[in-house]
Scaffold this motif. Structure first.
Motif, PDB file in Angstrom:
ATOM      1  N   VAL A   1       0.847  -1.181   0.000  1.00 15.64           N
ATOM      2  CA  VAL A   1       0.000   0.000   0.000  1.00 15.64           C
ATOM      3  C   VAL A   1       0.885   1.234   0.000  1.00 15.64           C
ATOM      4  O   VAL A   1       1.991   1.200   0.552  1.00 15.64           O
ATOM      5  CB  VAL A   1      -0.964  -0.020   1.211  1.00 15.64           C
ATOM      6  CG1 VAL A   1      -0.196   0.030   2.512  1.00 15.64           C
ATOM      7  CG2 VAL A   1      -1.986   1.089   1.125  1.00 15.64           C
ATOM      8  N   GLN A   2       0.414   2.287  -0.596  1.00 14.44           N
ATOM      9  CA  GLN A   2       1.172   3.531  -0.612  1.00 14.44           C
ATOM     10  C   GLN A   2       1.014   4.265   0.714  1.00 14.44           C
ATOM     11  O   GLN A   2       0.006   4.112   1.415  1.00 14.44           O
ATOM     12  CB  GLN A   2       0.685   4.428  -1.752  1.00 14.44           C
ATOM     13  CG  GLN A   2       1.096   3.946  -3.131  1.00 14.44           C
ATOM     14  CD  GLN A   2       0.805   4.965  -4.211  1.00 14.44           C
ATOM     15  OE1 GLN A   2      -0.130   5.758  -4.093  1.00 14.44           O
ATOM     16  NE2 GLN A   2       1.598   4.952  -5.272  1.00 14.44           N
ATOM     17  N   ALA A   3       2.007   5.039   1.047  1.00 20.23           N
ATOM     18  CA  ALA A   3       1.945   5.863   2.250  1.00 20.23           C
ATOM     19  C   ALA A   3       0.681   6.713   2.214  1.00 20.23           C
ATOM     20  O   ALA A   3       0.321   7.269   1.176  1.00 20.23           O
ATOM     21  CB  ALA A   3       3.178   6.739   2.359  1.00 20.23           C
ATOM     22  N   GLY A   4       0.027   6.780   3.362  1.00 14.71           N
ATOM     23  CA  GLY A   4      -1.225   7.512   3.451  1.00 14.71           C
ATOM     24  C   GLY A   4      -2.448   6.645   3.248  1.00 14.71           C
ATOM     25  O   GLY A   4      -3.574   7.079   3.503  1.00 14.71           O
TER      26      GLY A   4
ATOM     27  N   LYS B   1       2.336   4.627   7.152  1.00 20.35           N
ATOM     28  CA  LYS B   1       3.660   5.210   6.939  1.00 20.35           C
ATOM     29  C   LYS B   1       4.633   4.100   6.565  1.00 20.35           C
ATOM     30  O   LYS B   1       4.414   2.936   6.932  1.00 20.35           O
ATOM     31  CB  LYS B   1       4.142   5.891   8.216  1.00 20.35           C
ATOM     32  CG  LYS B   1       3.173   6.904   8.799  1.00 20.35           C
ATOM     33  CD  LYS B   1       3.679   7.415  10.142  1.00 20.35           C
ATOM     34  CE  LYS B   1       2.691   8.387  10.766  1.00 20.35           C
ATOM     35  NZ  LYS B   1       3.174   8.874  12.094  1.00 20.35           N
ATOM     36  N   PRO B   2       5.711   4.427   5.887  1.00 24.13           N
ATOM     37  CA  PRO B   2       6.701   3.389   5.563  1.00 24.13           C
ATOM     38  C   PRO B   2       7.190   2.642   6.806  1.00 24.13           C
ATOM     39  O   PRO B   2       7.477   1.442   6.729  1.00 24.13           O
ATOM     40  CB  PRO B   2       7.823   4.190   4.900  1.00 24.13           C
ATOM     41  CG  PRO B   2       7.121   5.336   4.269  1.00 24.13           C
ATOM     42  CD  PRO B   2       6.033   5.701   5.224  1.00 24.13           C
TER      43      PRO B   2
ATOM     44  N   SER C   1       4.809   1.709   0.841  1.00 21.03           N
ATOM     45  CA  SER C   1       5.785   2.373  -0.025  1.00 21.03           C
ATOM     46  C   SER C   1       5.660   3.889   0.119  1.00 21.03           C
ATOM     47  O   SER C   1       4.573   4.427   0.325  1.00 21.03           O
ATOM     48  CB  SER C   1       5.563   1.970  -1.482  1.00 21.03           C
ATOM     49  OG  SER C   1       4.281   2.398  -1.916  1.00 21.03           O
ATOM     50  N   SER C   2       6.808   4.551   0.008  1.00 17.61           N
ATOM     51  CA  SER C   2       6.812   6.013   0.167  1.00 17.61           C
ATOM     52  C   SER C   2       6.554   6.711  -1.154  1.00 17.61           C
ATOM     53  O   SER C   2       6.541   6.104  -2.206  1.00 17.61           O
ATOM     54  CB  SER C   2       8.149   6.467   0.747  1.00 17.61           C
ATOM     55  OG  SER C   2       9.205   6.015  -0.075  1.00 17.61           O
TER      56      SER C   2
END
Length: 123
Positions: free
Chosen positions: A11-14, A86-87, A122-123
């Motif tokens: 998943v992406q950050a946020g 968050k990462p 991921s960031s």
């Protein structure tokens, strides 16, 4: 007693994830289901827990406001909802059962553990 955590992924950050922990073999009584996580090279870390009777929840400070632990009594399932990921939340997430306990942060006091589910942010 068997515990099965699932729902992990990339998943992406946020972003958000909801991790179910399906429990079987649990009889009536006093117990809590806890969530822990372990990042590579780090010790297993307490995330939080829920008392099965009453539904009281507890969280580590680092996830307060971003995590919600809930239970579905009919499905014998506990959920960990993580938002604003968050990462540094990247880890293998585990659920565990603490019989007779309240959901301590001490991993050694848990009686049963499920296999983990990988969460990568991921960031």
């Amino acid at each position: 007693v068997q515990l099965q955590a699932s729902g992990g992924g990339l998943v992406q950050a946020g972003g958000s994830l909801r991790l179910p922990c399906a429990a079987s073999g649990l009889t009536s009584g006093s117990y809590a289901i806890g969530w822990f996580r372990q990042a590579p090279g780090k010790e297993r870390e307490y995330v939080g827990a829920i008392r099965w009777t009453g539904g009281n929840t507890f969280y580590v400070d680092s996830v307060k406001g971003r995590a919600t632990i809930s239970r579905d009594v009919a499905k014998n399932t506990v959920y960990l909802q993580m938002n604003s990921l968050k990462p540094e939340d990247t880890a293998v997430y585990y659920c565990a059962a603490d019989f007779g306990g309240w959901g301590t942060s001490v991993a050694n006091e848990y009686d049963y553990w499920g296999q983990g589910t990988q969460v990568t942010v991921s960031s």
